[in-house]
Design a protein around this motif. Structure first.
Motif, PDB file in Angstrom:
ATOM      1  N   GLU A 196      33.744 104.358  44.578  1.00 61.29           N
ATOM      2  CA  GLU A 196      34.692 103.503  45.417  1.00 61.29           C
ATOM      3  C   GLU A 196      34.029 103.637  47.127  1.00 61.29           C
ATOM      4  OE1 GLU A 196      38.580 105.242  44.676  1.00 61.29           O
ATOM      5  OE2 GLU A 196      38.563 104.150  42.649  1.00 61.29           O
ATOM      6  N   GLU A 197      33.674 104.693  47.263  1.00 60.48           N
ATOM      7  CA  GLU A 197      33.334 104.924  48.884  1.00 60.48           C
ATOM      8  C   GLU A 197      31.780 104.023  49.179  1.00 60.48           C
ATOM      9  OE1 GLU A 197      32.981 109.007  49.597  1.00 60.48           O
ATOM     10  OE2 GLU A 197      35.332 109.245  49.874  1.00 60.48           O
ATOM     11  N   THR A 198      31.167 103.844  48.052  1.00 62.32           N
ATOM     12  CA  THR A 198      29.836 103.176  48.324  1.00 62.32           C
ATOM     13  C   THR A 198      30.075 101.673  48.068  1.00 62.32           C
ATOM     14  OG1 THR A 198      29.231 103.490  45.836  1.00 62.32           O
ATOM     15  CG2 THR A 198      28.400 105.271  47.505  1.00 62.32           C
ATOM     16  N   ARG A 199      31.041 101.198  47.621  1.00 59.25           N
ATOM     17  CA  ARG A 199      31.259  99.799  47.533  1.00 59.25           C
ATOM     18  C   ARG A 199      31.538  99.044  48.820  1.00 59.25           C
ATOM     19  NH1 ARG A 199      35.373  99.172  42.351  1.00 59.25           N
ATOM     20  NH2 ARG A 199      33.912 100.122  40.911  1.00 59.25           N
ATOM     21  N   GLU A 223      36.851 112.475  38.807  1.00 61.03           N
ATOM     22  CA  GLU A 223      37.648 112.013  39.965  1.00 61.03           C
ATOM     23  C   GLU A 223      36.789 112.038  41.114  1.00 61.03           C
ATOM     24  OE1 GLU A 223      40.670 110.508  40.587  1.00 61.03           O
ATOM     25  OE2 GLU A 223      40.850 110.488  38.444  1.00 61.03           O
ATOM     26  N   GLU A 224      35.894 112.968  41.239  1.00 61.98           N
ATOM     27  CA  GLU A 224      34.863 113.001  42.410  1.00 61.98           C
ATOM     28  C   GLU A 224      33.830 111.953  42.278  1.00 61.98           C
ATOM     29  OE1 GLU A 224      33.079 116.932  42.584  1.00 61.98           O
ATOM     30  OE2 GLU A 224      34.806 118.133  42.404  1.00 61.98           O
TER      31      GLU A 224
END
Length: 175
Positions: free
Chosen positions: A172-175, A165-166
């Motif tokens: 997702e945050e780096t997309r 999950e981490e």
């Protein structure tokens, strides 16, 4: 995201746990999750991966030599990506397990200061795996130690899911 699970195993329990972690991670992240014995990883073997998990059996309250050397030699590459670690041992008591976990994590952090997390899984120990003098005294040190298979697969799954999950969130945050 591609993940390397680098393993130092003495009697295959650490390898089995690494493979289980890989299976669980594959349900959380896109990309390959590769399990490799540390001895088979070339000098530049970390570079193709965006995250690394290092796992080692514990002997005499320390990671196996190949794992210790790996994190030392790969210090720069490991500092450039997220890293988690796990240890596999058979601590006799919860107090001893907590002390062993703390000691090993401190050792790993010397080479991997930004370590995302470390855990200690109980492993397996059979009388025939130990030299006879050690086997003779094993049940008295640490207090409560026994022979047998103590791997808690639900605990392994829970930790792998947390790490997955981490990793997913970071992807997702780096997309």
């Amino acid at each position: 995201m591609s993940v390397l699970i680098a393993i130092a195993s003495a009697h295959n329990t650490t390898t089995s746990i690494g493979q289980r972690i890989a299976t669980r991670l594959a349900t959380h992240i896109p990309g390959p999750v590769v399990v490799r014995a540390i001895a088979e990883i070339p000098a530049d073997g970390v570079s193709p991966y965006s995250a690394v998990i290092v796992g080692s059996a514990i002997h005499m309250a320390s990671w196996l030599s190949p794992a210790r050397k790996f994190i030392t030699h790969q210090r720069t590459a490991l500092s450039e990506r997220p890293v988690w670690a796990f240890s596999v041992g058979v601590p006799g008591t919860e107090e001893y397990a907590a002390k062993e976990t703390e000691k090993i994590e401190a050792e790993v952090r010397k080479s991997v200061p930004a370590l995302r997390g470390h855990t200690l899984f109980r492993g397996r120990v059979e009388r025939e795996q130990l030299p006879w003098p050690v086997a003779l005294f094993f049940k008295w040190f640490p207090k409560g130690s026994q022979f047998g298979d103590f791997v808690d697969w639900e605990e392994v799954d829970k930790w792998a899911d947390k790490v997955g999950e981490e990793m997913k969130k970071e992807t997702e945050e780096t997309r």
